[in-house]
Design a protein around this motif. Structure first.
Motif, short mmCIF file in Angstrom:
data_model
loop_
_atom_site.label_atom_id
_atom_site.label_comp_id
_atom_site.label_asym_id
_atom_site.label_seq_id
_atom_site.Cartn_x
_atom_site.Cartn_y
_atom_site.Cartn_z
N SER A 1 0.78 -1.27 -0.06
CA SER A 1 0.07 -0.02 -0.02
C SER A 1 0.88 1.23 -0.09
O SER A 1 0.17 2.41 -0.09
CB SER A 1 -0.89 0.00 1.06
N VAL A 2 2.27 1.17 0.19
CA VAL A 2 3.03 2.39 0.22
C VAL A 2 3.71 2.24 -1.12
O VAL A 2 4.49 1.23 -1.37
CB VAL A 2 4.06 2.24 1.38
N GLU A 3 3.85 3.31 -1.79
CA GLU A 3 4.51 3.53 -3.14
C GLU A 3 5.82 4.37 -2.78
O GLU A 3 6.77 4.12 -3.61
CB GLU A 3 3.66 4.12 -4.33
N GLU A 4 6.00 5.35 -1.97
CA GLU A 4 6.94 6.19 -1.84
C GLU A 4 7.10 6.64 -0.39
O GLU A 4 6.30 6.73 0.26
CB GLU A 4 6.87 7.56 -2.59
N ILE A 5 8.42 6.83 0.05
CA ILE A 5 8.61 7.06 1.45
C ILE A 5 9.94 8.10 1.51
O ILE A 5 10.89 8.07 0.52
CB ILE A 5 9.47 5.95 2.14
N LEU A 6 9.51 9.18 2.25
CA LEU A 6 10.47 10.26 2.42
C LEU A 6 11.24 10.25 3.88
O LEU A 6 10.26 10.40 4.80
CB LEU A 6 10.07 11.60 2.22
N LEU A 7 12.33 9.97 4.09
CA LEU A 7 12.99 10.14 5.40
C LEU A 7 13.46 11.33 5.81
O LEU A 7 14.39 12.02 5.05
CB LEU A 7 14.15 9.00 5.73
N ILE A 8 13.00 12.19 6.91
CA ILE A 8 13.46 13.41 7.55
C ILE A 8 14.32 12.94 8.79
O ILE A 8 13.79 12.42 9.91
CB ILE A 8 12.10 14.26 7.58
N ASN A 9 15.62 13.08 8.62
CA ASN A 9 16.36 12.62 10.04
C ASN A 9 17.29 13.70 10.20
O ASN A 9 17.78 14.68 9.24
CB ASN A 9 17.09 11.19 9.54
N ARG A 10 17.97 13.78 11.39
CA ARG A 10 18.81 14.62 11.83
C ARG A 10 20.47 14.22 11.24
O ARG A 10 21.35 14.75 11.32
CB ARG A 10 18.88 14.97 13.03
N LYS A 11 20.34 13.02 11.26
CA LYS A 11 21.84 12.29 10.76
C LYS A 11 21.25 10.99 9.69
O LYS A 11 20.09 10.64 9.74
CB LYS A 11 22.47 11.66 11.99
N PRO A 12 22.11 10.72 8.86
CA PRO A 12 21.84 9.69 7.88
C PRO A 12 21.44 8.39 8.07
O PRO A 12 22.39 8.06 9.13
CB PRO A 12 23.10 9.84 7.06
N TYR A 13 20.27 7.99 7.69
CA TYR A 13 20.26 6.48 7.75
C TYR A 13 20.91 5.66 7.16
O TYR A 13 21.59 4.50 7.74
CB TYR A 13 18.52 6.32 7.76
N GLY A 14 21.14 5.89 5.94
CA GLY A 14 22.08 5.34 4.86
C GLY A 14 21.24 4.29 4.28
O GLY A 14 21.28 3.01 4.79
N ILE A 15 20.39 4.32 3.25
CA ILE A 15 19.73 3.50 2.60
C ILE A 15 19.63 3.78 0.84
O ILE A 15 19.35 4.72 0.55
CB ILE A 15 18.45 3.15 2.99
N GLN A 16 19.89 2.51 0.10
CA GLN A 16 19.69 2.75 -1.36
C GLN A 16 18.54 1.99 -1.73
O GLN A 16 18.53 0.70 -2.01
CB GLN A 16 21.00 2.38 -1.85
N ASP A 17 17.52 2.55 -2.18
CA ASP A 17 16.18 1.89 -2.65
C ASP A 17 15.60 2.77 -3.38
O ASP A 17 15.18 4.05 -2.83
CB ASP A 17 15.33 1.48 -1.46
N PRO A 18 14.85 2.64 -4.59
CA PRO A 18 14.34 3.46 -5.51
C PRO A 18 13.02 4.13 -4.70
O PRO A 18 12.56 5.19 -5.20
CB PRO A 18 13.97 2.53 -6.86
N MET A 19 12.48 3.48 -3.88
CA MET A 19 11.14 4.06 -3.19
C MET A 19 11.61 4.92 -2.19
O MET A 19 10.55 5.41 -1.48
CB MET A 19 10.11 2.72 -2.68
N VAL A 20 12.78 4.99 -1.85
CA VAL A 20 13.23 5.82 -0.50
C VAL A 20 13.89 7.03 -0.87
O VAL A 20 14.74 6.86 -1.58
CB VAL A 20 13.80 4.92 0.45
N LYS A 21 13.52 8.32 -0.34
CA LYS A 21 14.38 9.26 -0.49
C LYS A 21 14.90 9.77 0.95
O LYS A 21 13.99 9.40 1.96
CB LYS A 21 13.60 10.49 -1.10
N GLU A 22 15.84 10.32 1.18
CA GLU A 22 16.13 10.77 2.45
C GLU A 22 17.03 12.35 2.39
O GLU A 22 17.36 12.78 1.68
CB GLU A 22 17.45 9.97 3.08
N VAL A 23 16.19 13.12 3.35
CA VAL A 23 16.70 14.50 3.51
C VAL A 23 17.13 14.65 5.07
O VAL A 23 16.65 13.98 6.15
CB VAL A 23 15.34 15.50 3.58
#
Length: 220
Positions: free
Chosen positions: A27-49
């Protein structure tokens, strides 16, 4: 229907567990991570800021407009903090973030990870419970589509998680023994993630979700 979600706190145990469930959930097509330090993930459905100051979302601008839900899992323990410090890192940080997000995207669902024992009256003797209660109460006043306050207790991490607190490693070992006898305390982080996704899709008749509500929503 498929949804786009924002997750905060994925470098912590709860946020990482919610992220793991979102990545596996159709049911989830896109994920945006908002963090104060990097989580570190490489996946086309995940963006990180990386956002150093959660009190200021101005640098993200309109990029947050198209998301359907925010799963706010960032937080700190009250252990070793004064009530004033805990208030700033729990109430002030959360409300400042949420107010900015509501102004940008009022049509989203906001899910906040609170905790079992939170004091909705804001008048009890336990300081962390009062602060969490005020946070919940004031989040529900914001102009989101809906706000849901999650009150879990002990949560079993998902296999493969990197950010597991020592206490929860013990709980994971005991979980198969304890869960059948005390369902009022024990959940899995997979259940918490599933419940967030399901409440974002279908809503719920309560804004404060105790452990039984989370378990119920996870099965829908």
């Amino acid at each position: 229907m498929r949804i786009k979600v924002i997750i905060t706190g994925s470098t912590g145990m709860v946020g990482e567990g919610v992220l793991q469930e979102c990545m596996e959930n159709p049911s989830v097509e896109e994920i945006l991570l908002i963090n104060r330090k990097p989580y570190g993930i490489q996946d086309p459905m995940v963006k990180e800021v990386i956002l150093a100051d959660f009190n200021d979302l101005s640098s993200l601008g309109d990029s947050l407009k198209d998301y359907d839900a925010c799963y706010f899992c960032a937080g700190v323990s009250s252990i070793g903090l004064s009530e004033d410090e805990y208030y700033k890192l729990t109430y002030s940080l959360t409300l400042n973030f949420a107010k900015s997000l509501a102004a940008i995207n009022p049509n989203m669902v906001f899910c906040y990870v609170s905790g079992r024992g939170t004091d909705s009256s804001e008048e009890g003797r336990v300081s962390w419970a009062r602060v969490k209660g005020k946070t919940e109460n004031d989040l529900m006043k914001l102009p989101f589509k809906a706000v849901y306050n999650f009150r879990p207790a002990f949560m079993k991490p998902t296999e493969g998680a990197k950010n597991i607190k020592p206490l929860f490693k013990v709980i994971s070992f005991l979980y198969p023994i304890m869960r059948p006898f005390n369902k009022a305390y024990f959940l899995t982080l997979s259940e918490v993630g599933k419940a967030m996704i399901n409440v974002s899709l279908d809503g719920y008749n309560k804004n404060i979700l105790e452990i039984q509500d989370i378990s119920f929503l996870a099965k829908e």
